[in-house]
Design an enzyme around this catalytic site. Structure first.
Site, PDB file in Angstrom:
ATOM      1  N   HIS A  94      27.949  57.075  54.331  1.00 15.38           N
ATOM      2  CA  HIS A  94      26.713  56.313  54.121  1.00 15.38           C
ATOM      3  C   HIS A  94      26.738  55.732  52.703  1.00 15.38           C
ATOM      4  O   HIS A  94      26.528  56.450  51.726  1.00 15.38           O
ATOM      5  CB  HIS A  94      25.503  57.220  54.306  1.00 15.38           C
ATOM      6  CG  HIS A  94      24.221  56.481  54.547  1.00 15.38           C
ATOM      7  ND1 HIS A  94      24.019  55.180  54.146  1.00 15.38           N
ATOM      8  CD2 HIS A  94      23.056  56.857  55.155  1.00 15.38           C
ATOM      9  CE1 HIS A  94      22.806  54.789  54.485  1.00 15.38           C
ATOM     10  NE2 HIS A  94      22.193  55.797  55.106  1.00 15.38           N
ATOM     11  N   HIS A 131      21.424  51.460  51.720  1.00 14.62           N
ATOM     12  CA  HIS A 131      19.988  51.781  51.752  1.00 14.62           C
ATOM     13  C   HIS A 131      19.457  52.472  50.505  1.00 14.62           C
ATOM     14  O   HIS A 131      18.438  53.156  50.550  1.00 14.62           O
ATOM     15  CB  HIS A 131      19.652  52.621  52.992  1.00 14.62           C
ATOM     16  CG  HIS A 131      20.060  51.975  54.276  1.00 14.62           C
ATOM     17  ND1 HIS A 131      20.135  52.661  55.467  1.00 14.62           N
ATOM     18  CD2 HIS A 131      20.439  50.706  54.554  1.00 14.62           C
ATOM     19  CE1 HIS A 131      20.539  51.844  56.425  1.00 14.62           C
ATOM     20  NE2 HIS A 131      20.735  50.644  55.899  1.00 14.62           N
ATOM     21  N   TYR A 138      20.791  54.943  48.689  1.00 16.10           N
ATOM     22  CA  TYR A 138      21.180  56.328  48.457  1.00 16.10           C
ATOM     23  C   TYR A 138      22.311  56.373  47.425  1.00 16.10           C
ATOM     24  O   TYR A 138      22.610  55.367  46.774  1.00 16.10           O
ATOM     25  CB  TYR A 138      21.567  56.990  49.779  1.00 16.10           C
ATOM     26  CG  TYR A 138      20.414  57.072  50.753  1.00 16.10           C
ATOM     27  CD1 TYR A 138      19.304  57.871  50.485  1.00 16.10           C
ATOM     28  CD2 TYR A 138      20.422  56.342  51.940  1.00 16.10           C
ATOM     29  CE1 TYR A 138      18.238  57.944  51.364  1.00 16.10           C
ATOM     30  CE2 TYR A 138      19.356  56.409  52.829  1.00 16.10           C
ATOM     31  CZ  TYR A 138      18.271  57.205  52.533  1.00 16.10           C
ATOM     32  OH  TYR A 138      17.210  57.283  53.407  1.00 16.10           O
TER      33      TYR A 138
END
Length: 368
Positions: A167, A170, A172
């Protein structure tokens, strides 16, 4: 409407998919003490049994002291968690499906009022531009975090998963390194250009590739938008996008999962008009990597309203079919529609469009 193009097989290294539809990773935060159990097994197994081509799990966190921002986010480390995830992978495979965990570090973001036991960490001690929160990562923190990503990726391979997704989107941790608003470092992990700020992600990718070998598929999720700022953009030109993404592909990424809020929106309309390539289309063109697109597939509103309790109604897949037929991107991820209806793929495959039910916000609280 003919949906045949969605049901062509696809191969990425040794991972053979029956169709082009991916279950998007969606935070569920329902794993007590971070340990997945039978509810998670059943949840993913239902989608595999209903012909989802590739399942990407919810975000699962690496072995860092404050890697998650909600207490029910599952771990992807430790014997108990890995036993649970092995059960998930086995159940999916028994139904003929393919599955990859999304491995994650939430950085300094908040998921609500809950606080982890250790201070949160980020490139420059910021959660958003001008918004301090937590600790600035030391060189040791950065090295240990890179190693933790590699450890979780190897655990995925050893547990029998078909691929792994990092990931990097977004807002993070990985994305906080990309973003000039949250990466103010003046050492080797920062800099004024997106290429310089991509070094952390590139080192994560290299470490994972060394840990899992050359043949295990590695997916990286990226986004322009941040939860902290939906209008943020890391790359405003194709040259900047190349500087951002190409080094990551060269480091070992096999597929870019290009998150946008509405898949039909062109990434650079000033170049190729209102029907131009979307984010995944440009990423594929500029890097040569395979790509996944995502964003409000089959629904009439984006995900933002879901957090305010708003549902979404079904809408035509015509725009998706058009883009898939021209191979603009390789796979399409479906999130909320699959969360509310485990049989969404079967219904689309069989032409039962009148049975699609849209998305109900109450389903966010369930593992149905």
């Amino acid at each position: 409407m003919k949906t045949d193009t969605l049901f062509r097989p696809f191969t990425l290294k040794g991972m053979n998919l029956n169709n082009r539809i991916v279950m998007a990773p969606m935070t569920r935060s329902m794993a007590p003490q971070g340990i997945p159990g039978q509810p998670q097994v059943d949840y993913y197994e239902r989608r595999a049994a209903a012909d989802v081509g590739l399942i990407l799990t919810e975000g699962t966190v690496i072995n860092r002291p404050a890697s998650r921002n909600l207490p029910g986010v599952p771990f992807f480390h430790g014997d108990q968690a890995m036993s649970g995830w092995t059960d998930v992978a086995n159940a999916v495979h028994a139904k003929g499906g393919k599955i990859a965990p999304q491995i994650w570090h939430t950085g300094s973001t908040r998921g609500g009022d809950w606080e982890p036991d250790a201070p949160v960490e980020s490139p420059s001690g910021l959660v958003a531009p001008g918004a301090p929160r937590g600790n600035t990562m030391t060189q040791e923190d950065i090295g240990d975090t890179i190693a933790a990503f590699a450890e979780s990726a190897k655990l995925a391979r050893d547990a029998g998963f078909d691929a792994v997704e990092v990931h990097g989107a977004h807002g993070y941790l990985v994305d906080q390194f990309f973003w000039s608003g949250t990466n103010l470092r003046d050492d080797a992990w920062g800099g004024p250009t997106i290429k310089e700020r991509s070094r952390f992600a590139a080192e994560v990718v290299k470490a994972i590739r060394a840990a899992v070998g050359p043949d295990f598929p590695l997916i990286l999720r990226v986004s322009q938008w941040k939860q902290q700022d939906y209008k943020a953009r890391l790359a405003t030109t194709t040259d900047q996008m190349t500087d951002w993404l190409l080094p990551l592909v060269e480091a070992g990424v096999d597929m870019l999962h290009c998150s946008q809020r509405r898949f039909w929106e062109p990434e650079f309309p000033e170049i190729d008009g209102d029907d131009g390539l979307n984010f995944a289309g440009w990423a594929k063109k500029l890097t040569g990597a395979a790509t996944i697109s995502v964003g409000s597939v089959g629904l009439n509103s984006d995900f933002g309203g879901a957090f305010a309790g708003e549902g979404s109604q079904t809408t035509s897949l015509d725009k998706l079919i058009t883009r898939m037929e021209r191979d603009e991107f390789d796979l399409i991820a479906v999130g909320r529609a699959l969360l509310s209806d485990a049989h969404w793929v079967e219904k689309v495959r069989d032409g039962r469009m009148d049975e699609l039910t849209g998305f109900q916000a109450a389903d966010l609280a369930t593992l149905k």
